[in-house]
Design a protein around this motif. Structure first.
Motif, mmCIF file in Angstrom:
data_model
loop_
_atom_site.group_PDB
_atom_site.id
_atom_site.type_symbol
_atom_site.label_atom_id
_atom_site.label_comp_id
_atom_site.label_asym_id
_atom_site.label_seq_id
_atom_site.Cartn_x
_atom_site.Cartn_y
_atom_site.Cartn_z
ATOM 1 N N LEU A 18 0.825 -1.206 0.000
ATOM 2 C CA LEU A 18 0.000 0.000 0.000
ATOM 3 C C LEU A 18 0.863 1.262 0.000
ATOM 4 C CD1 LEU A 18 -2.814 -1.004 2.521
ATOM 5 C CD2 LEU A 18 -3.040 -0.746 0.046
ATOM 6 N N ARG A 19 1.948 1.245 0.759
ATOM 7 C CA ARG A 19 2.824 2.419 0.808
ATOM 8 C C ARG A 19 3.564 2.601 -0.516
ATOM 9 N NH1 ARG A 19 2.764 0.283 6.065
ATOM 10 N NH2 ARG A 19 1.926 1.824 7.540
ATOM 11 N N ASN A 20 3.982 1.504 -1.133
ATOM 12 C CA ASN A 20 4.632 1.599 -2.449
ATOM 13 C C ASN A 20 3.660 2.135 -3.492
ATOM 14 O OD1 ASN A 20 7.072 0.647 -1.487
ATOM 15 N ND2 ASN A 20 6.749 -1.449 -2.180
ATOM 16 N N TYR A 21 2.409 1.675 -3.417
ATOM 17 C CA TYR A 21 1.419 2.146 -4.389
ATOM 18 C C TYR A 21 1.110 3.621 -4.177
ATOM 19 C CZ TYR A 21 -2.761 2.407 -7.246
ATOM 20 O OH TYR A 21 -3.690 2.767 -8.201
ATOM 21 N N ALA A 22 1.025 4.036 -2.914
ATOM 22 C CA ALA A 22 0.787 5.454 -2.628
ATOM 23 C C ALA A 22 1.934 6.299 -3.166
ATOM 24 C CB ALA A 22 0.614 5.672 -1.132
ATOM 25 N N GLN A 23 3.169 5.817 -3.016
ATOM 26 C CA GLN A 23 4.328 6.539 -3.543
ATOM 27 C C GLN A 23 4.288 6.582 -5.066
ATOM 28 O OE1 GLN A 23 6.525 8.269 -1.935
ATOM 29 N NE2 GLN A 23 7.857 8.775 -3.667
ATOM 30 N N TYR A 24 3.913 5.478 -5.686
ATOM 31 C CA TYR A 24 3.781 5.432 -7.147
ATOM 32 C C TYR A 24 2.748 6.445 -7.634
ATOM 33 C CZ TYR A 24 1.760 3.853 -11.565
ATOM 34 O OH TYR A 24 1.242 3.811 -12.833
ATOM 35 N N GLN A 25 1.601 6.484 -6.981
ATOM 36 C CA GLN A 25 0.558 7.429 -7.382
ATOM 37 C C GLN A 25 1.013 8.867 -7.182
ATOM 38 O OE1 GLN A 25 -1.615 6.343 -9.272
ATOM 39 N NE2 GLN A 25 -3.424 5.578 -8.259
ATOM 40 N N TYR A 26 1.722 9.102 -6.087
ATOM 41 C CA TYR A 26 2.245 10.444 -5.823
ATOM 42 C C TYR A 26 3.202 10.869 -6.931
ATOM 43 C CZ TYR A 26 5.215 14.044 -3.751
ATOM 44 O OH TYR A 26 5.935 15.196 -3.536
ATOM 45 N N GLU A 27 4.146 10.000 -7.273
ATOM 46 C CA GLU A 27 5.128 10.344 -8.297
ATOM 47 C C GLU A 27 4.483 10.455 -9.673
ATOM 48 O OE1 GLU A 27 8.488 7.759 -8.198
ATOM 49 O OE2 GLU A 27 9.032 8.292 -6.132
ATOM 50 N N ARG A 28 3.486 9.625 -9.934
ATOM 51 C CA ARG A 28 2.787 9.694 -11.231
ATOM 52 C C ARG A 28 2.094 11.040 -11.387
ATOM 53 N NH1 ARG A 28 -2.608 6.343 -12.684
ATOM 54 N NH2 ARG A 28 -2.616 6.606 -14.936
ATOM 55 N N THR A 29 1.414 11.470 -10.324
ATOM 56 C CA THR A 29 0.740 12.767 -10.384
ATOM 57 C C THR A 29 1.752 13.901 -10.459
ATOM 58 O OG1 THR A 29 -1.093 11.857 -9.090
ATOM 59 C CG2 THR A 29 -0.954 14.243 -9.244
ATOM 60 N N LEU A 30 2.836 13.783 -9.705
ATOM 61 C CA LEU A 30 3.872 14.812 -9.732
ATOM 62 C C LEU A 30 4.471 14.933 -11.118
ATOM 63 C CD1 LEU A 30 5.590 16.872 -8.215
ATOM 64 C CD2 LEU A 30 7.112 15.006 -7.519
ATOM 65 N N LYS A 31 4.711 13.814 -11.788
ATOM 66 C CA LYS A 31 5.226 13.847 -13.160
ATOM 67 C C LYS A 31 4.254 14.582 -14.083
ATOM 68 C CE LYS A 31 7.829 9.515 -12.796
ATOM 69 N NZ LYS A 31 7.875 8.086 -13.206
ATOM 70 N N SER A 32 2.964 14.363 -13.853
ATOM 71 C CA SER A 32 1.947 15.047 -14.649
ATOM 72 C C SER A 32 2.067 16.560 -14.481
ATOM 73 C CB SER A 32 0.559 14.568 -14.228
ATOM 74 O OG SER A 32 -0.452 15.363 -14.774
ATOM 75 N N ASP A 54 12.086 7.916 -18.471
ATOM 76 C CA ASP A 54 11.940 7.534 -17.067
ATOM 77 C C ASP A 54 13.055 8.148 -16.226
ATOM 78 O OD1 ASP A 54 9.688 6.056 -17.582
ATOM 79 O OD2 ASP A 54 10.729 4.118 -17.655
ATOM 80 N N LYS A 55 14.276 8.120 -16.741
ATOM 81 C CA LYS A 55 15.416 8.671 -16.001
ATOM 82 C C LYS A 55 15.288 10.179 -15.819
ATOM 83 C CE LYS A 55 19.366 5.588 -16.561
ATOM 84 N NZ LYS A 55 20.805 5.576 -16.899
ATOM 85 N N VAL A 56 14.869 10.870 -16.861
ATOM 86 C CA VAL A 56 14.730 12.327 -16.765
ATOM 87 C C VAL A 56 13.642 12.681 -15.760
ATOM 88 C CG1 VAL A 56 14.159 14.450 -17.994
ATOM 89 C CG2 VAL A 56 15.592 12.726 -19.101
ATOM 90 N N TYR A 57 12.517 11.971 -15.804
ATOM 91 C CA TYR A 57 11.458 12.256 -14.840
ATOM 92 C C TYR A 57 11.893 11.930 -13.423
ATOM 93 C CZ TYR A 57 7.702 13.728 -17.901
ATOM 94 O OH TYR A 57 6.922 14.443 -18.773
ATOM 95 N N SER A 58 12.668 10.867 -13.232
ATOM 96 C CA SER A 58 13.186 10.549 -11.902
ATOM 97 C C SER A 58 14.080 11.682 -11.394
ATOM 98 C CB SER A 58 13.970 9.234 -11.939
ATOM 99 O OG SER A 58 13.113 8.144 -12.228
ATOM 100 N N PHE A 59 14.878 12.244 -12.278
ATOM 101 C CA PHE A 59 15.732 13.381 -11.944
ATOM 102 C C PHE A 59 14.885 14.577 -11.509
ATOM 103 C CE2 PHE A 59 17.413 17.390 -13.752
ATOM 104 C CZ PHE A 59 18.561 17.547 -12.973
ATOM 105 N N LEU A 60 13.808 14.850 -12.233
ATOM 106 C CA LEU A 60 12.956 15.988 -11.903
ATOM 107 C C LEU A 60 12.130 15.736 -10.644
ATOM 108 C CD1 LEU A 60 11.747 16.865 -15.531
ATOM 109 C CD2 LEU A 60 13.366 18.155 -14.119
ATOM 110 N N VAL A 61 11.692 14.496 -10.438
ATOM 111 C CA VAL A 61 10.926 14.168 -9.241
ATOM 112 C C VAL A 61 11.786 14.378 -7.994
ATOM 113 C CG1 VAL A 61 9.958 12.231 -7.928
ATOM 114 C CG2 VAL A 61 9.246 12.621 -10.291
ATOM 115 N N GLU A 62 13.065 14.090 -8.071
ATOM 116 C CA GLU A 62 13.955 14.333 -6.931
ATOM 117 C C GLU A 62 14.032 15.825 -6.583
ATOM 118 O OE1 GLU A 62 17.822 12.689 -7.143
ATOM 119 O OE2 GLU A 62 17.147 10.637 -7.476
#
Length: 339
Positions: A193-207, A327-335
């Motif tokens: 559940l915590r991993n999924y919440a983090q995934y949803q958070y990052e997905r929305t943040l990428k948006s 994926d790598k660029v978005y990971s960089f921006l999410v950080e």
């Protein structure tokens, strides 16, 4: 396979809002994209913010109760309700004899003593027998979230359908055959559940990042062939998915993306243009930050996609490389923009 990979990138564009005479998606890494796009200060953009969802022990318990509830063998058909029990109930509420919005439900799970319902509701079910219907005369709090019922007297007719068995080492295998320990199942459920919440958070943040990035860029030109490549890949993949589902493309788009038949063409055009703009911007950031995908990373990813040499030959490796790069660029921006 290539179509599925490219379409995955296109779907991100739909969710995120997402020179050379014949530019394709796979050409981006070899292009001088700076001729087409001028980046904003991408490390200091104004982006929409979201609250990060924190998964609590109560959330984990609620999830596990739902999984236990799906197993009929774990429904106790007899017994008396006690504090701490999880019960499955039907209820119907009235005010002055009239039903009100949100006051009726079937097959609802309720942990007695959790304080989930208004004062007196859970307490009034203690001592009730499975199969019994209890009538509860209660009052909504003055500060209740719905002003229509706040402070009003009400009556709830509540039927106890059954009591849920507690999850134990002896019955956890009924919920998931891969487990012999209830505690291990609870722990893994929390992690999931915590991993999924983090995934949803990052997905929305990428948006949100994508929206601000595209809006902040200045585009000298967006190659028409690049837009067309995105569009063709997306449409072909959607047509294949619709066929696999046994429905028309129009039905698939309406059911999955709420896009009407007369809006599909315009929708695909707009999505393809947005994705092309996004691709140019992401490649420019990758160039500026020295972000790349090595052959080893590419081969490892492709090995995960394929199970035979024939399947591997169908892959467009450069399209896979582009997807990994994004994926790598978005990971960089999410950080940068993440909490």
């Amino acid at each position: 396979m290539r179509k599925r990979i490219v379409a995955a990138a296109m779907l991100l564009c739909l969710l995120t809002g997402c020179g050379k005479s014949n530019v394709t998606i796979a050409d981006l890494r070899d292009m001088e994209v700076e001729k087409y796009v001028t980046l904003p200060d991408y490390k200091n953009m104004e982006i929409q913010r979201q609250a990060k969802i924190e998964i609590t022990d109560a959330d984990v318990k609620s999830y596990i109760n739902s999984k236990v509830n799906a197993v009929s063998e774990l429904h106790e058909p007899t017994g008396t309700v006690e504090n701490g029990d999880v019960v499955n109930i039907d209820y119907a509420g009235t005010i002055d004899g009239t039903a009100f919005e949100g006051g009726t439900a079937q097959s609802q799970l309720l942990e007695i003593g959790s304080g989930s319902f208004i004062e007196g509701f859970e307490e009034g079910l203690v001592g009730a027998n499975v199969g019994e219907t209890k009538e509860l005369s209660l009052q909504f709090p003055e500060n209740y979230r719905s002003a229509d019922v706040a402070g009003k007297d009400c009556v709830f007719a509540v039927k106890i359908n059954y009591i849920l068995s507690e999850l134990t080492d002896e019955n956890v295998g009924l919920v998931d055959p891969g487990y012999q320990s209830a505690d291990a199942y609870r722990e893994d459920a929390g992690i999931m559940l915590r991993n999924y919440a983090q995934y949803q958070y990052e997905r929305t943040l990428k948006s949100y990042i994508a929206t601000s990035l595209i809006a902040g860029c200045t585009y000298e030109e967006v190659p028409e062939s690049l837009v067309e490549d995105y569009r063709n890949s997306l449409q072909t993949d959607f047509e294949n998915e619709a066929a696999a589902a046994g429905v028309s493309l129009e039905q698939y788009m309406a059911n999955t993306y709420y896009i009407s038949a007369d809006s599909i063409e315009d929708g695909l055009d707009a999505a393809a243009l947005r994705c092309a703009k996004e691709g140019l911007a992401l490649q420019a950031i990758a160039n500026a930050e020295g972000i790349s995908v090595s052959d080893e990373e590419l081969d490892e990813t492709i090995a995960g996609y394929t199970s035979s040499d024939d399947a591997e030959e169908e892959l467009d490796k450069e399209s896979v490389r582009v997807s990994l790069l994004y994926d790598k660029v978005y990971s960089f921006l999410v950080e940068i923009y993440g909490e």
